[in-house]
Design an enzyme around this catalytic site. Structure first.
Site: not given
Length: 459
Positions: A33, A41, A176-177, A182-183, A313, A439
């Site tokens: 690496e 991530c 960029g959307g 967005c985040e 992901f 509930h």
């Protein structure tokens, strides 16, 4: 100098790391690496962004304190340097655990360096030739930089570099959307910046169901973000504090701000590796072609994670690692065929989705039935003061099979797992509708969207 191994793992992200550790139980492993363990991530993606989004959510909720009968002594402000410090503390702690685990692993040699293939089955690292019987490529992706005239002369951020900014922008321009744009747009708006979000497509999150895209846009505009869709940036000029974008499209021609974030997708890290020595040639986008077991066209060479394209992901990368491990070391027939892959976008409303969208299901020829529940009709959502969004099911009327579930709302990334489990086990739309739900909970929205009985409208 040369070293021979049973397995070579190139890439130490969230797929390469566990795969290298597990492979070391079955022989000598070279683990390479060039940057930090944990990959995108842990170091510059999922974990740091969600940590900072949590800070932004606290600021947003604090500004709403009076709605809940809570009085604060003064206006809410954000110390961005302290937010970044908290993020770094959390990330550093997790990453340190990864290094400790690697150090304790026997039969695993960790090379913190850049490697290049220089011969078949041979990776050269700092002058040492590492030769292995099998090669596992897990090199991930990086931010895509679009062809915008003048961009190379303008200071801009990517999702990687913006995470370390400690001075709050007065006006952040986001190009960029998709999920990254967005985040970050909503995060910095809640920190206190003015934000303009510029999207080339005709809607935000174009891969989502249209109803979900619409709900996210409503949330963005409710927070005071200027959203421009159908708008393409063609030129950039200026310096920090005075950035100007020339745009074409339906909503704007000339846009100015103080800082610029480029969030226009991901490019695979397949270049400069010497893959030609393995007999591999990436596709035009830079991805490697693999079969359902993640094997490449080269013998005993696998590619997994973002490098193989498809759903990119962390959770799919981890599943890739399990497939490769079981294929190689357990002789099990696990593949990517038919796997059900959910995803989330950590905006407010929060997106959680799995399976086919309504347009995709109709295009595929299914006899589609749709169930929907808006969070305005869910009493728990009203109690916590967050009624943005909806739950939407897409099902096959002929078989009662769930084809997809799409959520934009409070805790959507968690709620969608109910549909994931149902689809994985073969539970039907009707069975989910008939399952008793506690509930009052947010999960009742899933139940009522599936045609259940727990509908509390106007309560």
């Amino acid at each position: 100098m040369s070293e021979r191994y049973d397995t070579l793992v190139l890439g130490g992200g969230m797929a390469g790391l566990p795969l290298a550790l597990r492979a070391a139980r079955h022989g000598r492993v070279a683990f390479v690496e060039k940057e930090l363990l944990g990959g995108t991530c842990l170091n510059r993606g999922c974990i740091p962004t969600k940590t900072m989004i949590a800070s932004a959510a606290v600021a947003h909720q604090a500004r709403r304190a009076a709605e809940f009968g809570v009085r604060l002594p003064g206006p809410v402000t954000v110390d961005l340097a302290a937010v970044v410090d908290r993020k770094n503390t959390i990330v550093d702690s997790i990453r340190a655990g990864s290094y400790r685990t690697v150090e304790k692993s026997t039969d695993l040699d960790f090379y913190h360096a850049t490697g290049h293939f220089t011969a078949p089955r041979t990776l050269t690292v700092d002058g040492t030739d590492l030769t292995a019987d099998r090669i596992l490529l897990v090199t991930g992706t990086r931010s895509t930089i679009p062809a915008i005239d003048g961009l190379d002369t303008v200071p801009y951020f990517t999702s990687r570099t913006l995470l370390d900014l400690t001075d709050l922008p007065s006006h952040l321009l986001v190009v960029g959307g998709g999920y990254v744009g967005c985040e970050f747009a909503q995060m910095f708006r809640r920190f206190g910046s003015e934000v303009t979000l510029i999207q080339r497509a005709d809607r935000l999150l174009p891969g989502e169901d249209p109803d979900i895209s619409a709900a996210v846009r409503e949330g963005m505009t409710a927070d005071g973000i200027t959203v421009l869709t159908g708008t393409t940036c063609t030129a950039a000029t200026g310096t920090t504090g005075n950035i100007r974008l020339g745009c074409t499209g339906s909503e704007a021609d000339d846009i100015t701000g103080s800082h610029l974030l480029i969030a226009t997708g991901r490019t695979p890290n397949s270049d400069n590796l010497g893959l030609e020595y393995l007999g591999l040639e990436p596709d035009p986008q830079g991805f490697l072609t693999v079969d359902a077991s993640l094997r490449t066209d080269a013998e005993n060479v696998w590619a997994l994670g973002d490098l193989r394209g498809g759903p990119m992901f962390t959770h799919t990368a981890r599943d890739d690692a399990d497939i490769v491990y079981r294929t190689i070391f357990r002789s099990q027939d696990r593949t990517t065929t038919g796997r059900i892959v959910p995803h989330a976008v950590f905006t407010d409303p929060e997106v959680g989705a799995v399976g086919l969208t309504e347009p995709a299901a109709r295009a595929a020829g299914y006899d589609v039935v749709v169930g929907r529940q808006d969070f305005t009709g869910v009493v728990k959502a009203r109690a916590i003061g967050n009624t943005r969004g909806l739950v939407k099911f897409v099902a096959d009327a002929a078989t009662d099979r769930i084809l997809g579930c799409h959520i934009a709302g409070p805790d959507g990334g968690n709620l969608v797992h109910e549909a994931v489990i149902a689809m994985t086990t073969g539970a039907t739309y009707t069975q989910l509708a008939q399952a008793i739900h506690i509930h009052p909970t947010l999960a009742e929205a899933v139940n009522t969207a599936a045609g259940g009985v727990h509908r509390e409208i106007g309560a």
